[in-house]
Design a protein around this motif. Structure first.
Motif, PDB file in Angstrom:
ATOM      1  N   GLN A   1     -22.240  22.528  18.061  1.00  0.00           N
ATOM      2  CA  GLN A   1     -23.222  21.600  17.493  1.00  0.00           C
ATOM      3  C   GLN A   1     -23.688  20.602  18.550  1.00  0.00           C
ATOM      4  O   GLN A   1     -24.884  20.314  18.658  1.00  0.00           O
ATOM      5  CB  GLN A   1     -22.592  20.852  16.305  1.00  0.00           C
TER       6      GLN A   1
ATOM      7  N   ALA B   1     -27.460  20.310  20.291  1.00  0.00           N
ATOM      8  CA  ALA B   1     -28.224  19.063  20.265  1.00  0.00           C
ATOM      9  C   ALA B   1     -28.596  18.622  21.677  1.00  0.00           C
ATOM     10  O   ALA B   1     -29.725  18.163  21.924  1.00  0.00           O
ATOM     11  CB  ALA B   1     -27.410  17.976  19.571  1.00  0.00           C
TER      12      ALA B   1
ATOM     13  N   MET C   1     -31.400  15.749  23.277  1.00  0.00           N
ATOM     14  CA  MET C   1     -30.884  14.529  22.663  1.00  0.00           C
ATOM     15  C   MET C   1     -29.929  13.823  23.611  1.00  0.00           C
ATOM     16  O   MET C   1     -29.128  14.471  24.298  1.00  0.00           O
ATOM     17  CB  MET C   1     -30.136  14.847  21.352  1.00  0.00           C
TER      18      MET C   1
ATOM     19  N   VAL D   1     -26.844  12.134  19.712  1.00  0.00           N
ATOM     20  CA  VAL D   1     -26.069  13.290  19.261  1.00  0.00           C
ATOM     21  C   VAL D   1     -24.966  12.846  18.310  1.00  0.00           C
ATOM     22  O   VAL D   1     -24.755  13.444  17.248  1.00  0.00           O
ATOM     23  CB  VAL D   1     -25.482  14.050  20.463  1.00  0.00           C
TER      24      VAL D   1
ATOM     25  N   VAL E   1     -25.877  14.026  14.662  1.00  0.00           N
ATOM     26  CA  VAL E   1     -25.295  15.353  14.505  1.00  0.00           C
ATOM     27  C   VAL E   1     -23.801  15.300  14.200  1.00  0.00           C
ATOM     28  O   VAL E   1     -23.339  15.848  13.193  1.00  0.00           O
ATOM     29  CB  VAL E   1     -25.555  16.209  15.769  1.00  0.00           C
TER      30      VAL E   1
END
Length: 272
Positions: free
Chosen positions: A172, A176, A181, A186, A190
């Motif tokens: 993940q 990102a 990002m 992040v 996220v």
């Protein structure tokens, strides 16, 4: 022709239920038939003014200490997961220090800090001072309580948040970052939202524990709920009724927090 299903007999359940029913009846009988409990005094002091002020102070201390602990603990968790070894070492040392010493000692330390550091000054080392104030003016009993409770809680929240962040798949973060990002974005957009499912339940438990830990501020003279009850029974010598009053309010607050915890867990767990 199939045989009918016969439920398995479990006499132990009925025996256990009977024993619990008898114990519950004995407890109710003790409360109702014991004049020394002074239930009339319990009802009379339940909404007494100083008790209400102590209750509000307890709620305020709990909220502020948990807010400080959550914010600082999140920062410490990110530091512990940093690629910078200095940041990791500082965060680990903080957690080690504040989890390894009793919170009562920490409260007393902040309260008596003025004995070893009369003034706090900001300025150039060995040069002019831009700001100076007495420690006892800056760190009041209320401030000492927030520092003691909040800084201690931050050490536990750091481990909770670190576990939550660690539960998020590393892909993940990589995805990102591949989208351009920045690290702060992040974490905010996220990682932390996904980690909330792991972070929320233990944080709610910590909040309930903090509610009860606030009773320790009696050692620095803050009139919280328990201290207010003690001040009253110090005058009328009705210790048990006033302790029941304090316990009832702690139970009410704990119940409300437990209900809020259940709803948060259902929300973050994706259940209706």
């Amino acid at each position: 022709m199939t045989e009918p299903i016969v439920p398995l007999r479990r006499p132990g359940r009925w025996v256990a239920a009977a024993v619990l029913a008898v114990l519950a009846a004995m407890a109710v009988s003790f409360v109702v038939t014991t004049p020394a409990l002074r239930l009339d005094l319990v009802a009379g002091y339940l909404f007494e003014r100083s008790i209400m002020r102590g209750l509000l102070l307890t709620v305020e201390l709990t909220a502020l200490a948990m807010l400080a602990g959550a914010v600082l603990g999140t920062g410490l968790a990110i530091m512990r997961l940093s690629d910078n070894p200095l940041l990791r070492w500082v965060a680990a040392a903080y957690v080690w220090l504040f989890r390894g010493t009793p919170i009562l000692v920490q409260l007393l330390f902040w309260f008596f800090l003025g004995a070893v550091m009369p003034r706090i000054s900001l300025g150039v080392p060995f040069g002019p001072e831009f700001f100076s104030t007495p420690v006892n003016v800056l760190i009041t009993p209320f401030t000492a309580a927030i520092l003691g409770l909040g800084l201690n809680e931050a050490a536990y929240m750091a481990e909770i948040v670190r576990a939550g962040i660690g539960s998020v798949d590393h892909g993940q973060r990589e995805a990102a970052e591949a989208l351009g990002m920045r690290p702060a974005l992040v974490y905010r957009r996220v990682i932390l939202p996904q980690a909330a499912r792991v972070i929320v339940p233990p944080t709610a438990n910590e909040t309930i524990s903090m509610l009860k830990l606030t009773s320790l501020v009696l050692v620095i003279g803050l009139p919280d709920l328990l201290t207010s009850a003690q001040l009253i029974y110090g005058r009328n010598f009705q210790q048990i009724p006033l302790l029941i009053v304090a316990s009832l309010w702690y139970l009410v607050l704990t119940t409300l927090l437990t209900v809020a915890q259940s709803r948060l867990e259902r929300r973050f767990g994706g259940r209706s």
